[in-house]
Design an enzyme around this catalytic site. Sequence first.
Site, PDB file in Angstrom:
ATOM      1  N   TRP A   1     -13.836  43.169  48.830  1.00 33.18           N
ATOM      2  CA  TRP A   1     -15.005  44.220  48.562  1.00 33.18           C
ATOM      3  C   TRP A   1     -14.447  44.953  47.327  1.00 33.18           C
ATOM      4  CZ3 TRP A   1     -18.916  43.881  51.099  1.00 33.18           C
ATOM      5  CH2 TRP A   1     -19.007  43.472  52.301  1.00 33.18           C
TER       6      TRP A   1
ATOM      7  N   THR B   1     -14.014  47.774  44.508  1.00 31.92           N
ATOM      8  CA  THR B   1     -14.072  49.184  44.780  1.00 31.92           C
ATOM      9  C   THR B   1     -14.279  50.167  43.732  1.00 31.92           C
ATOM     10  OG1 THR B   1     -11.644  49.154  44.892  1.00 31.92           O
ATOM     11  CG2 THR B   1     -12.675  48.849  46.883  1.00 31.92           C
TER      12      THR B   1
ATOM     13  N   SER C   1     -11.335  46.922  40.169  1.00 30.82           N
ATOM     14  CA  SER C   1     -10.528  47.107  41.313  1.00 30.82           C
ATOM     15  C   SER C   1     -11.314  46.604  42.656  1.00 30.82           C
ATOM     16  CB  SER C   1      -9.965  48.362  41.464  1.00 30.82           C
ATOM     17  OG  SER C   1      -9.080  48.599  42.507  1.00 30.82           O
ATOM     18  N   SER C   2     -10.287  45.935  43.539  1.00 28.54           N
ATOM     19  CA  SER C   2     -11.147  45.561  44.846  1.00 28.54           C
ATOM     20  C   SER C   2     -10.072  45.567  45.968  1.00 28.54           C
ATOM     21  CB  SER C   2     -11.583  44.096  44.710  1.00 28.54           C
ATOM     22  OG  SER C   2     -10.353  43.342  44.481  1.00 28.54           O
ATOM     23  N   ALA C   3     -10.584  45.618  47.150  1.00 25.79           N
ATOM     24  CA  ALA C   3      -9.701  45.444  48.381  1.00 25.79           C
ATOM     25  C   ALA C   3      -9.925  43.762  48.613  1.00 25.79           C
ATOM     26  CB  ALA C   3     -10.494  46.167  49.530  1.00 25.79           C
TER      27      ALA C   3
END
Length: 379
Positions: A75, A77, A97-99
Amino acid sequence: MPAGAARLRLTLADQISESGRMTDPAWRAAIEAVPRELFLGAELYRPNGAAWEPVNLAELDEEEWLRLAYSDTTWVTQVDGIDPADAPGPVVGRPTSSATLPSLVVRTLEVAGIREGDNVLEIGTGTGYSTAILCHRLGDANVTSIEYDPHLSKRAADRLRSIGYSPTLVTGDGLQGHSEGAEYDAIVATCAVRHIPRPWLWQVRDGGSITTTLSGWMIASGLIRLTLDDSGTATGRFTGDTISYMLARPHERPPRPVFHRLPGQPRPSRIDPGLLQDWTGHFIAQLAAPSAEFWTSGENDVVLADVATGSQAWTEVGQDGWTIHQHGPLLLWDQVEVALRTWQKAGSPDQSALGMTVTDETQTVWLEVPDGPSWELPA
């Protein structure tokens, strides 16, 4: 009734185990324990055509949000430094940025071969989720994590503290490592790099490892674990996994200029441009032209544009096959063509046939054996 988060964590752990990406019971225990929804926060982005659409927790019921959090999905972010909470609506840009999907987090840690008692440096704290996974396995004292973005670093620190984890968190350039915590048994990067930063070599103990995704401006990727010997040379083989991480910000591509097809000397192509759609073929092409970007134009045409020199190559198909047009001081297609034909001559193996040797002076990726065909990285 909403599905409980604990039950969803068990289901996620089952899914990752069944995929074959998680075999170590200690990582499973961490996946079952760490609340991923906490690290997603209250907002994230989801794709909407060419844009990224912000999604707020308040717009979803609890069960829907938890199922989203515990899907094995990456996901986004942050897009171009903009948090979803600050976006006025759908935004067009590059994720920053990501999860990361949990199965990739665990697969990377398993490739790293981390064991109890190891002193680990994580490059890229991000949301803090993977840091929490490490803390659950190793304990806070054995985990150091560094994040380039001060805003992300503070938010991750707050979330980690809220569930009782207190690793060493550093805000700064992860490509410089963190010498105060050295020597490390393992360095693990949750971002991709164009080459191995020399400080990583200096901060790993003899016999220690560096696990990272090697990528570049064509956005081709390969996961590798390198082991450092007592002479300061790191070697290893790529795993063959078809996975990728975002490039570290200092290694990111420059903004892509407006592309205009410039006149150049045409000739028949000796390879099918479709080879660049193959995971390993794409990677080989990137090794051959490391300062070039790659994209497709129209239905089948391939475009290469060199950021450093302005050189370009583009293909078109006709009744007699593919024609390549090249312009500028670098004959980009010639470079890619030679590399891909070398790979084809070896039988077009997957990335597990590739390895890498890193010293203070040179970094090379080689095919099959260290003294086989090789390409030098832009270190």
